[in-house]
Motif scaffolding. Structure first.
Motif, PDB file in Angstrom:
ATOM      1  N   PRO A  98     -34.840 100.804  90.870  1.00  0.00           N
ATOM      2  CA  PRO A  98     -34.367  99.693  91.201  1.00  0.00           C
ATOM      3  C   PRO A  98     -35.267  98.431  90.480  1.00  0.00           C
ATOM      4  O   PRO A  98     -34.726  97.446  90.073  1.00  0.00           O
ATOM      5  CB  PRO A  98     -34.477  99.458  92.531  1.00  0.00           C
ATOM      6  CG  PRO A  98     -34.385 101.091  93.295  1.00  0.00           C
ATOM      7  CD  PRO A  98     -35.117 101.579  92.069  1.00  0.00           C
ATOM      8  N   ALA A  99     -36.684  98.604  90.340  1.00  0.00           N
ATOM      9  CA  ALA A  99     -37.210  97.610  89.714  1.00  0.00           C
ATOM     10  C   ALA A  99     -37.038  97.661  88.409  1.00  0.00           C
ATOM     11  O   ALA A  99     -36.953  96.435  87.524  1.00  0.00           O
ATOM     12  CB  ALA A  99     -38.875  97.908  89.955  1.00  0.00           C
ATOM     13  N   LEU A 100     -36.742  99.010  87.625  1.00  0.00           N
ATOM     14  CA  LEU A 100     -36.672  99.001  86.240  1.00  0.00           C
ATOM     15  C   LEU A 100     -35.303  98.309  86.019  1.00  0.00           C
ATOM     16  O   LEU A 100     -35.353  97.414  84.821  1.00  0.00           O
ATOM     17  CB  LEU A 100     -36.466 100.284  85.701  1.00  0.00           C
ATOM     18  CG  LEU A 100     -36.448 100.741  84.424  1.00  0.00           C
ATOM     19  CD1 LEU A 100     -37.452 100.205  83.416  1.00  0.00           C
ATOM     20  CD2 LEU A 100     -36.168 102.036  84.051  1.00  0.00           C
ATOM     21  N   GLU A 101     -34.281  98.611  86.657  1.00  0.00           N
ATOM     22  CA  GLU A 101     -33.191  97.922  86.442  1.00  0.00           C
ATOM     23  C   GLU A 101     -33.149  96.412  86.352  1.00  0.00           C
ATOM     24  O   GLU A 101     -32.189  95.829  85.533  1.00  0.00           O
ATOM     25  CB  GLU A 101     -32.069  98.275  87.594  1.00  0.00           C
ATOM     26  CG  GLU A 101     -31.721  99.854  87.090  1.00  0.00           C
ATOM     27  CD  GLU A 101     -29.985 100.112  87.641  1.00  0.00           C
ATOM     28  OE1 GLU A 101     -29.150  99.355  87.524  1.00  0.00           O
ATOM     29  OE2 GLU A 101     -29.785 101.302  88.001  1.00  0.00           O
ATOM     30  N   LEU A 102     -33.922  95.726  87.236  1.00  0.00           N
ATOM     31  CA  LEU A 102     -34.012  94.382  87.273  1.00  0.00           C
ATOM     32  C   LEU A 102     -34.582  93.764  86.023  1.00  0.00           C
ATOM     33  O   LEU A 102     -34.437  92.851  85.806  1.00  0.00           O
ATOM     34  CB  LEU A 102     -34.876  94.083  88.680  1.00  0.00           C
ATOM     35  CG  LEU A 102     -33.941  93.668  89.837  1.00  0.00           C
ATOM     36  CD1 LEU A 102     -34.771  93.338  90.978  1.00  0.00           C
ATOM     37  CD2 LEU A 102     -32.994  92.641  89.595  1.00  0.00           C
ATOM     38  N   MET A 103     -35.182  94.756  85.249  1.00  0.00           N
ATOM     39  CA  MET A 103     -35.937  94.186  84.168  1.00  0.00           C
ATOM     40  C   MET A 103     -35.241  94.505  82.920  1.00  0.00           C
ATOM     41  O   MET A 103     -35.474  94.337  81.739  1.00  0.00           O
ATOM     42  CB  MET A 103     -37.435  94.820  84.015  1.00  0.00           C
ATOM     43  CG  MET A 103     -38.330  94.555  85.217  1.00  0.00           C
ATOM     44  SD  MET A 103     -39.875  95.612  84.925  1.00  0.00           S
ATOM     45  CE  MET A 103     -40.693  94.850  86.383  1.00  0.00           C
ATOM     46  N   LEU A 104     -34.084  95.063  82.997  1.00  0.00           N
ATOM     47  CA  LEU A 104     -33.072  95.372  81.961  1.00  0.00           C
ATOM     48  C   LEU A 104     -31.979  94.319  81.993  1.00  0.00           C
ATOM     49  O   LEU A 104     -30.821  94.583  81.412  1.00  0.00           O
ATOM     50  CB  LEU A 104     -32.471  96.692  82.252  1.00  0.00           C
ATOM     51  CG  LEU A 104     -33.489  98.000  82.073  1.00  0.00           C
ATOM     52  CD1 LEU A 104     -32.845  99.259  82.040  1.00  0.00           C
ATOM     53  CD2 LEU A 104     -34.350  97.824  80.817  1.00  0.00           C
ATOM     54  N   THR A 105     -32.149  93.094  82.471  1.00  0.00           N
ATOM     55  CA  THR A 105     -30.927  92.074  82.545  1.00  0.00           C
ATOM     56  C   THR A 105     -31.537  90.822  82.536  1.00  0.00           C
ATOM     57  O   THR A 105     -33.019  90.859  83.080  1.00  0.00           O
ATOM     58  CB  THR A 105     -30.205  92.238  83.792  1.00  0.00           C
ATOM     59  OG1 THR A 105     -29.367  91.189  83.725  1.00  0.00           O
ATOM     60  CG2 THR A 105     -30.751  92.355  84.954  1.00  0.00           C
ATOM     61  N   GLU A 106     -31.215  89.790  82.110  1.00  0.00           N
ATOM     62  CA  GLU A 106     -31.637  88.323  82.272  1.00  0.00           C
ATOM     63  C   GLU A 106     -31.397  87.827  83.536  1.00  0.00           C
ATOM     64  O   GLU A 106     -32.008  86.788  83.974  1.00  0.00           O
ATOM     65  CB  GLU A 106     -31.330  87.532  81.021  1.00  0.00           C
ATOM     66  CG  GLU A 106     -32.141  87.617  79.898  1.00  0.00           C
ATOM     67  CD  GLU A 106     -33.321  87.373  79.865  1.00  0.00           C
ATOM     68  OE1 GLU A 106     -33.911  86.317  80.239  1.00  0.00           O
ATOM     69  OE2 GLU A 106     -34.310  88.203  79.257  1.00  0.00           O
ATOM     70  N   SER A 107     -30.680  88.383  84.297  1.00  0.00           N
ATOM     71  CA  SER A 107     -30.374  88.106  85.614  1.00  0.00           C
ATOM     72  C   SER A 107     -31.580  88.389  86.609  1.00  0.00           C
ATOM     73  O   SER A 107     -32.340  89.105  86.404  1.00  0.00           O
ATOM     74  CB  SER A 107     -29.157  88.933  86.214  1.00  0.00           C
ATOM     75  OG  SER A 107     -28.721  88.377  87.494  1.00  0.00           O
ATOM     76  N   ASP A 108     -31.622  87.233  87.526  1.00  0.00           N
ATOM     77  CA  ASP A 108     -32.720  87.500  88.482  1.00  0.00           C
ATOM     78  C   ASP A 108     -32.195  87.979  89.896  1.00  0.00           C
ATOM     79  O   ASP A 108     -32.864  87.914  90.779  1.00  0.00           O
ATOM     80  CB  ASP A 108     -33.590  86.190  88.402  1.00  0.00           C
ATOM     81  CG  ASP A 108     -32.620  85.083  89.043  1.00  0.00           C
ATOM     82  OD1 ASP A 108     -31.499  85.127  89.078  1.00  0.00           O
ATOM     83  OD2 ASP A 108     -33.238  83.934  88.787  1.00  0.00           O
ATOM     84  N   ARG A 109     -30.927  88.123  89.966  1.00  0.00           N
ATOM     85  CA  ARG A 109     -30.181  88.509  91.183  1.00  0.00           C
ATOM     86  C   ARG A 109     -30.228  90.196  91.241  1.00  0.00           C
ATOM     87  O   ARG A 109     -30.500  90.876  90.417  1.00  0.00           O
ATOM     88  CB  ARG A 109     -28.767  88.172  91.207  1.00  0.00           C
ATOM     89  CG  ARG A 109     -28.136  86.621  91.634  1.00  0.00           C
ATOM     90  CD  ARG A 109     -28.895  85.583  90.583  1.00  0.00           C
ATOM     91  NE  ARG A 109     -28.239  84.164  91.098  1.00  0.00           N
ATOM     92  CZ  ARG A 109     -28.723  83.110  90.570  1.00  0.00           C
ATOM     93  NH1 ARG A 109     -29.636  83.144  89.835  1.00  0.00           N
ATOM     94  NH2 ARG A 109     -28.128  82.193  90.902  1.00  0.00           N
ATOM     95  N   PRO A 110     -30.345  90.494  92.647  1.00  0.00           N
ATOM     96  CA  PRO A 110     -30.121  91.766  92.796  1.00  0.00           C
ATOM     97  C   PRO A 110     -28.828  92.564  92.192  1.00  0.00           C
ATOM     98  O   PRO A 110     -27.921  92.085  92.163  1.00  0.00           O
ATOM     99  CB  PRO A 110     -30.077  92.296  94.422  1.00  0.00           C
ATOM    100  CG  PRO A 110     -30.352  90.852  94.994  1.00  0.00           C
ATOM    101  CD  PRO A 110     -30.147  89.705  93.807  1.00  0.00           C
ATOM    102  N   VAL A 111     -29.241  93.750  91.735  1.00  0.00           N
ATOM    103  CA  VAL A 111     -28.093  94.526  91.095  1.00  0.00           C
ATOM    104  C   VAL A 111     -26.960  94.830  92.258  1.00  0.00           C
ATOM    105  O   VAL A 111     -27.638  95.484  93.207  1.00  0.00           O
ATOM    106  CB  VAL A 111     -28.726  95.577  90.407  1.00  0.00           C
ATOM    107  CG1 VAL A 111     -27.415  96.564  89.648  1.00  0.00           C
ATOM    108  CG2 VAL A 111     -29.881  95.530  89.275  1.00  0.00           C
ATOM    109  N   PRO A 112     -25.826  94.553  92.105  1.00  0.00           N
ATOM    110  CA  PRO A 112     -24.789  94.744  93.095  1.00  0.00           C
ATOM    111  C   PRO A 112     -24.688  96.520  93.257  1.00  0.00           C
ATOM    112  O   PRO A 112     -25.008  97.063  92.272  1.00  0.00           O
ATOM    113  CB  PRO A 112     -23.541  94.167  92.605  1.00  0.00           C
ATOM    114  CG  PRO A 112     -24.006  93.293  91.741  1.00  0.00           C
ATOM    115  CD  PRO A 112     -25.087  93.895  90.984  1.00  0.00           C
ATOM    116  N   ALA A 113     -24.532  96.833  94.586  1.00  0.00           N
ATOM    117  CA  ALA A 113     -24.041  98.115  94.737  1.00  0.00           C
ATOM    118  C   ALA A 113     -23.432  99.130  94.050  1.00  0.00           C
ATOM    119  O   ALA A 113     -23.388 100.036  93.444  1.00  0.00           O
ATOM    120  CB  ALA A 113     -23.965  98.614  96.096  1.00  0.00           C
TER     121      ALA A 113
END
Lengths: 377, 377, 377
Positions: free
Chosen positions: A31-46
């Motif tokens: 989950p932490a890695l995925e958040l760093m693979l986007t410029e979005s700062d929102r949680p990745v939707p399920a």
């Protein structure tokens, strides 16, 4: 017409990554890695994963083999292998395979989560110099207890100390306000008034346009190349206010100071940046960030960056922050994009191969070495 | 699917260059030449050469053989050969080899350094008609000692005289102000007041938005096709204010007058221009200038110009000014770009070859002949 | 690397056309047909035909064979064959051959000239659900004699009734005003005042920005996916005011409501839309309309849509209205564009074929089924 020599030159070029941040200092889970693979700062939707994106596909295609997996390994296997090897080894492998020869590391964003310039040099075995973020220097100064009245004179002193060994400066006025600011140098009285309001507010974050302009002009006074985030970034930006064309009046006003302006990323306004780089001798640009996030489509973005600007005015950067996949892909996708475009032109007889090799070296290395005076260090 | 007939049609088409300036009237040395190979008006920095650009590479690739040198001749050899042949012969060769069949020459910019329409006709052996720049007519009128009160009535008279033999008009409101002007026709009182201020200022250059609007509306009254510089140009423009979409309200207001609006260049806003050309019957556009300056990448720019606009609404121009290399390449790169796009579509079975040939003729010649009424001259 | 499986998957995919209008309900002659093959609302000038456009060429290439004519049949033959077969048969053939599996039909524009959702289901043999245009519901309510004071409470009630069976909502604030509106929810007092002015004016058309904002926020309250026309459209739009980036603040303000925002068309701002879809979990986009009108060039537009946005955030639509050629080509050109881009990437080893197939299904079908909850109907 063979393009073997061009391919070898592109492949072997020790790039200067003129705008990059440190690689991750520690382990991250998926989950932490995925958040760093986007410029979005929102949680990745399920219902989705960031691996289902151009960047995600590029990681699975190009980084998986560096970690000993087959190309297109699935995301779960990739993350498992990453964890098995450990952050240090993943970083070591991906940086080494990137062929980057020199990092200019911007240190102003979440510096505690990532490697310092020294850490990048250790992990990669190549030199790493520092680019200092103006807003961070001011925010640090504010935390130190500076008074509003002394801020206009104290900031340049602090900046000089903080940048004694730096090769460049960085402004994020695009994030904090936009490029539609009054381009004039603010008066000392204006700065003092704005500083008073800000310091009283207790906010750690500077977003007052007077203070942001003060930083830009202080940066111009300092004389180091001044990088400006432009175009695409996280949801803090209002992207239409980050078109580098909106800087036109500032560019003209600052021209006599002799400072070089380095427009970073610029996507989707990279053609606009090419115009500015053609007509203003002190303006340069790159298409970092957009290259990583467009994956296989980065070839188109790179090609579009090769239109109006003289070749002496274009640079390479990855703008990687965090996962060393971004450092790796920044270099790899740029090399692939350049080779694709230039080899087609050589094969069609439009460019000569020696010219193509020369241009790759200019953009990938020589321009940055000249502008940042890397040979004088 | 063979595309030989298409290639022959593209190659042999006597283009109407509907917006062009004269070729250089005299000799230039390398520094002067380089300054004419960029839209920048700044000195070329010592650490670079304008030959290291898409335009420079295109000159070395395509113009060198016309001057008897090998393709990709180096810049020094190219300039030496140019000087050896002399300006007249260089111009003669490059214009002849361009295959342009008719020049519509805009005469309002630095006319003393370049060939007149008559000079272009002599040098090329093909017809050359005139397009008159509105701002120049007004500035000439001001120099003649006109009073502000009489200016609103005198200008149309002078314009009628000055354009008795012209085929079109040109506005550079994009350079002098931007497209974000009040689109309404200014009142006579407003024009007189603005003219008074301007004439008293002693400035030779008209940049008052009221006067610039007065010129546009006077141009519409005159009834000739009205060319508007749009998009990319020298550092006088603030490029974000030259997006042709900003003309939307003016386009609608002027529609009942029956005047045709010719949007010139448009890069990087050529897709926006294509939209305007689709929805407004009196709007046309071209991608001149950007084609020259993007060199081998012009194929992409030309292809992008072939999206929304009906084919009856797209034109060819070089926008060359000065070095006849620009006249030559404007035609050559357009031909190459059109052939590349259209032959791919024919080979893929998406277009028929006769259709492709018809479209090339429409854009390269027929549309301009119809709009400028060249067959009635 | 073979791409046969990919080609079969693209070809056989029963697309969800998530934004479309009905096919023509009756016969049209050539002049009427041509007016429906452009976003212009002006008469087609005598010196041109809309068949000489990318859309016209695509119709002659791809629709002619469906009607039993050779590819590239000329326009006159095509129109004659169309009339010979009759509207019903033409529609039946073109819809069937499109392979669209589910229509989400927006019913708010000239509904009496085109098939209803039920008519589309009958003509195609596949399901058709409804998307309701917010402005039309309000205009219908006004005609019913509502008072200004009760409008703020009455509208949500009427909207709930009107959309009991609908799958989505649509806003045309881009046409009626532009995206540069105050993004805040208007107060009830503001709505009542604006409604009073509008109702007193007697205008059937709502274009007051307060009322348009009221509709958007009422739509968010309703909770169905909210489609927004963005970018290119008829001359009612001022296109520079329809850049979806101008919605950034509204997007942020409406985010907590949980509503999904579906940016439609977006050309030529589709890269900007891709940015929004990356950084905001509730933003989606498509490149309908622009695909039809760019014909063979739609391959480039489709490829450009595959950059920043995660693949879970991109959808397919035709935005067809009227001639069933537009429904047919919307699907056909999208399939061709996707296959061209993805097969190149698979052949180059950049994407795996199973990934490519998965992405085609996500964009062409799965994303729409998830967002519009089509499996729960």
């Amino acid at each position: 017409m063979s393009t073997e020599d061009l391919a070898a030159a592109v492949d072997g070029l020790p790039l200067v990554d003129h705008h990059v941040h440190g690689a991750l200092a520690g382990e991250v889970d998926r989950p932490a890695l995925e958040l760093m693979l986007t410029e979005s700062d929102r949680p990745v939707p399920a219902w989705m994963t960031q691996f289902d994106s151009q960047l995600g596909f590029a990681i699975r295609r190009w980084c998986a083999p560096v970690l000993g997996l087959p190309a297109h390994a699935d995301a779960a296997d990739y993350v498992a292998r990453r964890e098995e090897l450990g952050a240090e080894e993943v970083t070591r492998r991906l940086l080494a395979a990137s062929g980057i020869g020199h990092y200019l590391v911007e240190t102003g964003y979440k510096g505690d989560e990532i490697l310092s310039p020294g850490g990048m040099a250790s992990a990669s075995g190549v030199p790493a110099d520092e680019v200092v973020r103006l807003e961070t220097v001011l925010e640090d100064l504010a935390r130190s207890g500076v008074g509003a009245a002394e801020l206009p004179s104290r900031f340049p002193e602090v900046l000089a100390e903080r940048t004694a060994d730096a090769v460049g400066l960085k402004s994020i006025v695009a994030y904090r306000y936009g490029f539609d600011f009054d381009p004039q140098r603010p008066s000392e009285a204006e700065v003092v008034a704005a500083a008073g309001n800000w310091l009283r507010s207790g906010s750690p974050r500077v977003d007052d346009p007077v203070l942001l302009r003060f930083l830009l002009w202080s940066g111009a006074d300092r004389g180091l190349p001044l990088q400006l985030h432009a175009g695409y970034g996280d949801p803090d930006v209002e992207l239409h206010r980050c078109d580098p064309l909106l800087l036109t009046r500032f560019i003209k006003l600052v021209e006599p100071s002799g400072v070089d302006l380095m427009l970073l990323h610029c996507y989707p306004f990279h053609r606009n940046a090419g115009y500015l780089a053609q007509v203003f001798p002190h303006v340069y640009f790159d298409v970092g960030l957009g290259v990583n996030y467009s994956g296989v489509r980065s070839a188109a973005v790179v090609a579009e960056s090769l239109e109006l600007a003289p070749f002496a005015k274009i640079l390479f950067s990855s703008d990687a922050w965090g996962p060393p996949e971004l450092h790796h892909l920044g270099a790899l996708l740029w090399r692939r994009g350049m080779l694709k475009a230039l080899s087609e032109w050589v094969e069609a007889g439009e460019w000569s191969e020696p010219d193509a090799i020369r241009v790759v070296r200019m953009i990938g290395q020589d321009n940055a070495r000249r502008v940042y005076r890397l040979d004088q260090r």
